[in-house]
Enzyme design. Sequence first.
Site, PDB file in Angstrom:
ATOM      1  N   THR A  98      -0.554   7.122  11.254  1.00  0.00           N
ATOM      2  CA  THR A  98      -1.806   6.576  11.789  1.00  0.00           C
ATOM      3  C   THR A  98      -2.335   5.574  10.754  1.00  0.00           C
ATOM      4  O   THR A  98      -1.619   5.201   9.845  1.00  0.00           O
ATOM      5  CB  THR A  98      -2.815   7.719  12.021  1.00  0.00           C
ATOM      6  OG1 THR A  98      -2.740   8.606  10.902  1.00  0.00           O
ATOM      7  CG2 THR A  98      -2.518   8.481  13.284  1.00  0.00           C
TER       8      THR A  98
ATOM      9  N   ARG B 243     -10.581   6.655  14.985  1.00  0.00           N
ATOM     10  CA  ARG B 243      -9.294   6.500  14.297  1.00  0.00           C
ATOM     11  C   ARG B 243      -8.975   7.753  13.487  1.00  0.00           C
ATOM     12  O   ARG B 243      -9.870   8.413  12.977  1.00  0.00           O
ATOM     13  CB  ARG B 243      -9.318   5.318  13.311  1.00  0.00           C
ATOM     14  CG  ARG B 243      -9.538   3.938  13.922  1.00  0.00           C
ATOM     15  CD  ARG B 243      -8.319   3.441  14.677  1.00  0.00           C
ATOM     16  NE  ARG B 243      -8.497   2.082  15.201  1.00  0.00           N
ATOM     17  CZ  ARG B 243      -8.975   1.784  16.412  1.00  0.00           C
ATOM     18  NH1 ARG B 243      -9.344   2.747  17.240  1.00  0.00           N
ATOM     19  NH2 ARG B 243      -9.061   0.521  16.805  1.00  0.00           N
TER      20      ARG B 243
ATOM     21  N   TYR C 233       3.282  -7.364  17.046  1.00  0.00           N
ATOM     22  CA  TYR C 233       3.617  -6.315  16.065  1.00  0.00           C
ATOM     23  C   TYR C 233       4.198  -5.096  16.781  1.00  0.00           C
ATOM     24  O   TYR C 233       5.214  -4.532  16.373  1.00  0.00           O
ATOM     25  CB  TYR C 233       2.328  -5.956  15.335  1.00  0.00           C
ATOM     26  CG  TYR C 233       2.373  -4.841  14.331  1.00  0.00           C
ATOM     27  CD1 TYR C 233       2.837  -5.072  13.037  1.00  0.00           C
ATOM     28  CD2 TYR C 233       1.880  -3.575  14.643  1.00  0.00           C
ATOM     29  CE1 TYR C 233       2.834  -4.055  12.081  1.00  0.00           C
ATOM     30  CE2 TYR C 233       1.876  -2.557  13.698  1.00  0.00           C
ATOM     31  CZ  TYR C 233       2.354  -2.794  12.419  1.00  0.00           C
ATOM     32  OH  TYR C 233       2.340  -1.781  11.487  1.00  0.00           O
TER      33      TYR C 233
ATOM     34  N   LEU D 285       0.820  -1.217   0.000  1.00  0.00           N
ATOM     35  CA  LEU D 285       0.000   0.000   0.000  1.00  0.00           C
ATOM     36  C   LEU D 285       0.857   1.272   0.000  1.00  0.00           C
ATOM     37  O   LEU D 285       0.694   2.167  -0.827  1.00  0.00           O
ATOM     38  CB  LEU D 285      -0.914  -0.044   1.241  1.00  0.00           C
ATOM     39  CG  LEU D 285      -1.615   1.234   1.671  1.00  0.00           C
ATOM     40  CD1 LEU D 285      -2.642   1.658   0.632  1.00  0.00           C
ATOM     41  CD2 LEU D 285      -2.297   1.036   3.027  1.00  0.00           C
TER      42      LEU D 285
HETATM   43  P1  NAP Z   1       1.382  -4.105   2.758  1.00  0.00           P
HETATM   44  O1  NAP Z   1       0.506  -3.457   1.752  1.00  0.00           O
HETATM   45  O2  NAP Z   1       0.911  -5.357   3.425  1.00  0.00           O
HETATM   46  O3  NAP Z   1       2.782  -4.389   2.077  1.00  0.00           O
HETATM   47  C1  NAP Z   1       3.770  -5.103   2.753  1.00  0.00           C
HETATM   48  C2  NAP Z   1       5.013  -5.077   1.913  1.00  0.00           C
HETATM   49  O4  NAP Z   1       6.045  -5.790   2.606  1.00  0.00           O
HETATM   50  C3  NAP Z   1       4.840  -5.766   0.553  1.00  0.00           C
HETATM   51  O5  NAP Z   1       5.619  -5.090  -0.403  1.00  0.00           O
HETATM   52  C4  NAP Z   1       5.414  -7.149   0.821  1.00  0.00           C
HETATM   53  O6  NAP Z   1       5.901  -7.772  -0.363  1.00  0.00           O
HETATM   54  C5  NAP Z   1       6.553  -6.801   1.758  1.00  0.00           C
HETATM   55  N1  NAP Z   1       6.974  -7.933   2.590  1.00  0.00           N
HETATM   56  C6  NAP Z   1       6.238  -8.555   3.549  1.00  0.00           C
HETATM   57  N2  NAP Z   1       6.946  -9.566   4.104  1.00  0.00           N
HETATM   58  C7  NAP Z   1       8.160  -9.557   3.475  1.00  0.00           C
HETATM   59  C8  NAP Z   1       9.331 -10.361   3.599  1.00  0.00           C
HETATM   60  N3  NAP Z   1       9.405 -11.362   4.490  1.00  0.00           N
HETATM   61  N4  NAP Z   1      10.375 -10.089   2.778  1.00  0.00           N
HETATM   62  C9  NAP Z   1      10.323  -9.083   1.873  1.00  0.00           C
HETATM   63  N5  NAP Z   1       9.256  -8.277   1.723  1.00  0.00           N
HETATM   64  C10 NAP Z   1       8.189  -8.519   2.514  1.00  0.00           C
HETATM   65  O7  NAP Z   1       1.759  -3.103   3.915  1.00  0.00           O
HETATM   66  P2  NAP Z   1       1.623  -1.514   3.991  1.00  0.00           P
HETATM   67  O8  NAP Z   1       0.275  -1.226   4.547  1.00  0.00           O
HETATM   68  O9  NAP Z   1       2.090  -0.893   2.746  1.00  0.00           O
HETATM   69  O10 NAP Z   1       2.656  -1.204   5.157  1.00  0.00           O
HETATM   70  C11 NAP Z   1       3.918  -0.592   4.908  1.00  0.00           C
HETATM   71  C12 NAP Z   1       4.505  -0.162   6.231  1.00  0.00           C
HETATM   72  O11 NAP Z   1       3.621   0.773   6.852  1.00  0.00           O
HETATM   73  C13 NAP Z   1       4.683  -1.314   7.225  1.00  0.00           C
HETATM   74  O12 NAP Z   1       5.926  -1.184   7.870  1.00  0.00           O
HETATM   75  C14 NAP Z   1       3.532  -1.132   8.189  1.00  0.00           C
HETATM   76  O13 NAP Z   1       3.845  -1.655   9.447  1.00  0.00           O
HETATM   77  C15 NAP Z   1       3.365   0.362   8.193  1.00  0.00           C
HETATM   78  N6  NAP Z   1       2.039   0.871   8.576  1.00  0.00           N
HETATM   79  C16 NAP Z   1       0.922   0.498   7.888  1.00  0.00           C
HETATM   80  C17 NAP Z   1      -0.300   0.993   8.281  1.00  0.00           C
HETATM   81  C18 NAP Z   1      -1.583   0.626   7.557  1.00  0.00           C
HETATM   82  O14 NAP Z   1      -2.664   1.056   8.016  1.00  0.00           O
HETATM   83  N7  NAP Z   1      -1.539  -0.122   6.475  1.00  0.00           N
HETATM   84  C19 NAP Z   1      -0.404   1.883   9.372  1.00  0.00           C
HETATM   85  C20 NAP Z   1       0.768   2.264  10.028  1.00  0.00           C
HETATM   86  C21 NAP Z   1       1.981   1.753   9.629  1.00  0.00           C
HETATM   87  P3  NAP Z   1       4.902  -8.632  -1.327  1.00  0.00           P
HETATM   88  O15 NAP Z   1       3.963  -7.651  -1.959  1.00  0.00           O
HETATM   89  O16 NAP Z   1       5.827  -9.234  -2.335  1.00  0.00           O
HETATM   90  O17 NAP Z   1       4.234  -9.615  -0.431  1.00  0.00           O
HETATM   91  P1  GDP Z   2      -6.580  -0.980  14.172  1.00  0.00           P
HETATM   92  O1  GDP Z   2      -6.694   0.502  14.030  1.00  0.00           O
HETATM   93  O2  GDP Z   2      -5.183  -1.429  14.325  1.00  0.00           O
HETATM   94  O3  GDP Z   2      -7.485  -1.497  15.236  1.00  0.00           O
HETATM   95  O4  GDP Z   2      -6.952  -1.621  12.797  1.00  0.00           O
HETATM   96  P2  GDP Z   2      -8.193  -1.865  11.859  1.00  0.00           P
HETATM   97  O5  GDP Z   2      -7.994  -1.132  10.608  1.00  0.00           O
HETATM   98  O6  GDP Z   2      -8.280  -3.343  11.771  1.00  0.00           O
HETATM   99  O7  GDP Z   2      -9.518  -1.228  12.528  1.00  0.00           O
HETATM  100  C1  GDP Z   2     -10.169  -1.927  13.492  1.00  0.00           C
HETATM  101  C2  GDP Z   2     -11.470  -1.268  13.913  1.00  0.00           C
HETATM  102  O8  GDP Z   2     -12.428  -1.303  12.837  1.00  0.00           O
HETATM  103  C3  GDP Z   2     -12.068  -2.071  15.051  1.00  0.00           C
HETATM  104  O9  GDP Z   2     -12.852  -1.203  15.859  1.00  0.00           O
HETATM  105  C4  GDP Z   2     -12.972  -3.069  14.303  1.00  0.00           C
HETATM  106  O10 GDP Z   2     -14.001  -3.581  15.134  1.00  0.00           O
HETATM  107  C5  GDP Z   2     -13.524  -2.164  13.202  1.00  0.00           C
HETATM  108  N1  GDP Z   2     -13.967  -2.912  11.996  1.00  0.00           N
HETATM  109  C6  GDP Z   2     -15.230  -2.921  11.484  1.00  0.00           C
HETATM  110  N2  GDP Z   2     -15.315  -3.700  10.407  1.00  0.00           N
HETATM  111  C7  GDP Z   2     -14.051  -4.175  10.180  1.00  0.00           C
HETATM  112  C8  GDP Z   2     -13.498  -5.007   9.163  1.00  0.00           C
HETATM  113  O11 GDP Z   2     -14.154  -5.475   8.233  1.00  0.00           O
HETATM  114  N3  GDP Z   2     -12.139  -5.254   9.244  1.00  0.00           N
HETATM  115  C9  GDP Z   2     -11.369  -4.722  10.244  1.00  0.00           C
HETATM  116  N4  GDP Z   2     -10.049  -4.967  10.260  1.00  0.00           N
HETATM  117  N5  GDP Z   2     -11.877  -3.944  11.237  1.00  0.00           N
HETATM  118  C10 GDP Z   2     -13.191  -3.665  11.194  1.00  0.00           C
END
Ligand code: NAP
Ligand code: GDP
Length: 325
Positions: free
Chosen positions: A172, A216, A144, A15
């Site tokens: 966030t 959130r 995590y 993402l």
């Molecule tokens: P994502 O869409 O799940 O992407 C994860 C990425 O990591 C993909 O490119 C995946 O490669 C790669 N990856 C996973 N395991 C791996 C491994 N063992 N070796 C090499 N590459 C690996 O995650 P994202 O949401 O973009 O998250 C990016 C960063 O933002 C992370 O550090 C996450 O903790 C942080 N973050 C995310 C959120 C959120 O809401 N999504 C919020 C706060 C922080 P493949 O595509 O090849 O599997």
């Molecule tokens: P968090 O912020 O780390 O808790 O991550 P999430 O993105 O999983 O958000 C979780 C919040 O959304 C919780 O309050 C869940 O109960 C609510 N929620 C409602 N529907 C969904 C769903 O389909 N997937 C997830 N992941 N959470 C949901």
Amino acid sequence: MSHDKVILVTGGSGLVGKAIEWVIENDKGRFGKMEDEKWIFLTSKDGDLRSAEATRAIFDKYKPTHVIHLAALVGGLFKNMKYKLDFLRDNLLINDNVLHTSHEHKVKKVVSCLSTCIFPDKTTYPIDETMIHNGPPHDSNFGYAYAKRLIDTQNKAYHDQFGDKFTSVIPTNVFGPHDNYDLQDSHVIPGLIHKCYLAKKNGTPFVVAGSGKPLRQFIYSRDLAKLFIWVLREYDEVDPIILSVGEKDEVSIKDVADAIVNAIDFKGGYSFDTTKADGQYKKTASNEKLLKYLPDFQFTLFETAVKESVEWFTQNYDNARTGKH
Ligand code: NAP
Ligand code: GDP
């Protein structure tokens, strides 16, 4: 052509990685590609970063001068609750390999990614950057959270012992194009977009997990991408910086469901499944530090960003990560 900066993005297919690639290629202003930069976006197919050998091979091949470290085992509340050891161990290994190999290769700067869900569960609000280690995280994602917290500890240790410039950012909740839209294991916005899309298409019920009350702060992935690029080029501290919309932009999960219903133009109603977990009630974070550096940064309106995410999902349904592949 030789480049002064070779920027390696781990997790480049995810993402956040895809959003950084999009901004680098499309932004016509200060966040777009600079002439002296070469950007390399990795996927797990380039090597499993849990392996020290595979990590070293990648660094030997690309010889990065800068690293944006995104790769991680990532998932929403329900996936975090199921796989606590995997979240701890995979992320510890990935982070240790990336940071140590960066150190060995004399990488000039590493920007790693933490998250606001790693903060102490029992805390005062708003949360700020100084509070990461002040108490245990929420039990639902402690694997995590502890792995991510250690990045901050490692950054300080690499800096204090060797002078390395390794820093981190704390986003966030993120959402946008290329998200993981799996029905079970994704975050709330992509999960609910997929569920609402199916409800409209197939006439199935649209059910929102939990009470809808938790709060959130959501950041659009393309806004976060711009901020990542700014941090890489200009932010000079080892201490982390929260990358978030303001406290007043915090929304409830019910608000999220309503924005999605609107964007999808879904005419049916929805219900809450209160047998499902709510997770942390809130983790309200302050973006005061960010605004001191970038007072004029324009965040995309939440409703606009949800619309763009829904459009992307609808247009890319066959190839999006939905758990069906
Ligand atoms: P994502 O869409 O799940 O992407 C994860 C990425 O990591 C993909 O490119 C995946 O490669 C790669 N990856 C996973 N395991 C791996 C491994 N063992 N070796 C090499 N590459 C690996 O995650 P994202 O949401 O973009 O998250 C990016 C960063 O933002 C992370 O550090 C996450 O903790 C942080 N973050 C995310 C959120 C959120 O809401 N999504 C919020 C706060 C922080 P493949 O595509 O090849 O599997
Ligand atoms: P968090 O912020 O780390 O808790 O991550 P999430 O993105 O999983 O958000 C979780 C919040 O959304 C919780 O309050 C869940 O109960 C609510 N929620 C409602 N529907 C969904 C769903 O389909 N997937 C997830 N992941 N959470 C949901």
